[in-house]
Design an enzyme around this catalytic site. Structure first.
Site, PDB file in Angstrom:
ATOM      1  N   ASP A 169       0.828  -1.207   0.000  1.00 58.99           N
ATOM      2  CA  ASP A 169       0.000   0.000   0.000  1.00 58.99           C
ATOM      3  C   ASP A 169       0.863   1.257   0.000  1.00 58.99           C
ATOM      4  O   ASP A 169       0.546   2.248  -0.666  1.00 58.99           O
ATOM      5  CB  ASP A 169      -0.931  -0.006   1.220  1.00 58.99           C
ATOM      6  CG  ASP A 169      -1.842  -1.221   1.231  1.00 58.99           C
ATOM      7  OD1 ASP A 169      -2.282  -1.637   0.145  1.00 58.99           O
ATOM      8  OD2 ASP A 169      -2.099  -1.759   2.318  1.00 58.99           O
ATOM      9  N   HIS A 196      -5.597  -3.783   5.045  1.00 60.83           N
ATOM     10  CA  HIS A 196      -5.037  -4.087   3.729  1.00 60.83           C
ATOM     11  C   HIS A 196      -6.119  -4.521   2.741  1.00 60.83           C
ATOM     12  O   HIS A 196      -5.954  -5.468   1.986  1.00 60.83           O
ATOM     13  CB  HIS A 196      -3.968  -5.175   3.864  1.00 60.83           C
ATOM     14  CG  HIS A 196      -3.222  -5.474   2.594  1.00 60.83           C
ATOM     15  ND1 HIS A 196      -2.547  -4.502   1.877  1.00 60.83           N
ATOM     16  CD2 HIS A 196      -3.051  -6.636   1.910  1.00 60.83           C
ATOM     17  CE1 HIS A 196      -1.993  -5.054   0.814  1.00 60.83           C
ATOM     18  NE2 HIS A 196      -2.288  -6.351   0.800  1.00 60.83           N
TER      19      HIS A 196
END
Length: 334
Positions: A169, A196
């Site tokens: 990310d 996530h």
């Protein structure tokens, strides 16, 4: 520049005493193969153990020809091979599982991947309970709690050794910002917190060099759903494997550097965290300082603006459900 160059530069001066056994569970898969290759290039890795339900020895034979010093061994499927692959490991990476297909969310993967991670966690608890465990298998928001519950049931759980890999990310966020700002991604430090998947991924652009980007809804959405972009582009042939392998290799390198005594090693990662425990959220991804013991210090989220506060509130709702889902799965299946 070659993708592993930064890892190689950081690790190049590793001494013999720094070298470590690293095990990859799911080494023949879409993430496992490039991840194993990148780990073969890391001089901190002295022994690379590769395991999968099929193809592990073949991948090991292939990667073993790469001319770096580490030894590579592939293990036969089954309890004995899995146990041998794990014994003595300092770091265990778990990318095993099925990939997403178009139209699937990470939660759609839950039933299949949850069982895979549960069974692998049992083996790790028995054969490498003191290893640093890096969980890549999706949905990470649920699979990390699954590993915790399995370890707890066997009396070997150490919250400082369990990590969900959310590095991708941050990798994506820095790359996307660099495209907008025409800068070098390595100069863009973007904090990403939460979980996530989807709305649980919260980029904090207000803390970057470009605070104005916090109002860029399209960019925020791209960071949160960057995986969907890859799934769509691969048109049914897989999900984010190469970028995820890079992120996993980066996280493993950071854990190894910290384990060898390097100071100031900080990575974003999904760990058992006190930051939002008052909201009933047991795990949270934020910047974590790593050390020889694993988690050394969980850093605070810091100041956020109103838009990011709203993103966090949305994150909390889904993240709490995701964590509970993993816990409930183990309770009903052990």
């Amino acid at each position: 520049m070659f993708a592993a160059a930064r890892i190689q530069r950081r690790a190049f001066s590793a001494s013999a005493r720094d070298l470590s056994k690293v095990t990859v569970l799911g080494a023949a898969g879409g993430i496992g193969q490039p991840l194993s290759l990148l780990l073969k290039l890391n001089p901190r890795v002295s022994e690379l153990a590769l395991y999968d339900i099929r193809g592990g020895p073949g991948v090991a034979a292939d990667i073993s020809h790469v001319n770096t010093k580490s030894t590579v061994k592939g293990y036969q499927p089954g309890a004995e091979g899995l146990s041998e692959a794990l014994k003595g490991a300092k770091v265990v990476l778990i990318p095993a599982g099925v990939p997403r297909k178009p139209g699937m969310t990470r939660d759609d993967l839950f039933n299949t991947n949850a069982s895979i991670v549960r069974d692998l966690a049992k083996a790790v608890a028995e054969s490498a309970p003191d290893a640093n465990i890096l969980v890549i298998s999706n949905p990470v928001n649920s699979t990390v709690p699954i590993v915790k519950e399995v370890f707890k049931a066997r009396g070997v759980y150490n919250p400082k050794r369990l990590f969900g890999v959310t590095t991708l990310d941050v990798v994506r966020a820095s790359r996307f910002v660099s495209e907008i700002e025409s800068t070098d991604p390595k100069d863009e430090e973007i904090t990403v917190v939460g979980g996530h998947s989807g709305v649980t991924i919260v980029p904090l652009f207000s803390q970057s060099k470009h605070p104005k980007l916090t109002s860029n809804a399209e960019l925020v959405n791209r960071v949160q759903f960057g995986g969907d972009e890859v799934v769509k582009a691969k048109d049914g042939a897989g999900s984010a494997t190469l970028s995820m392998a890079f992120a996993g290799a980066r996280m493993a390198d950071s854990v190894l550097r910290a384990a060898d005594g390097e100071k100031g090693v900080i990575e974003p990662t999904f760990v058992e965290s006190p930051l939002y425990a008052d909201k009933g959220i047991e795990f949270f991804s934020s910047k974590v300082e790593l050390g020889p013991e694993g988690v050394s210090k969980i850093l605070p989220v810091g100041e956020v603006d109103a838009a990011e506060e709203a993103l966090l509130e949305a994150c909390f709702v889904d993240l709490k459900k995701n964590i509970a889902k993993g816990v409930s799965f183990v309770a009903s299946s052990l």
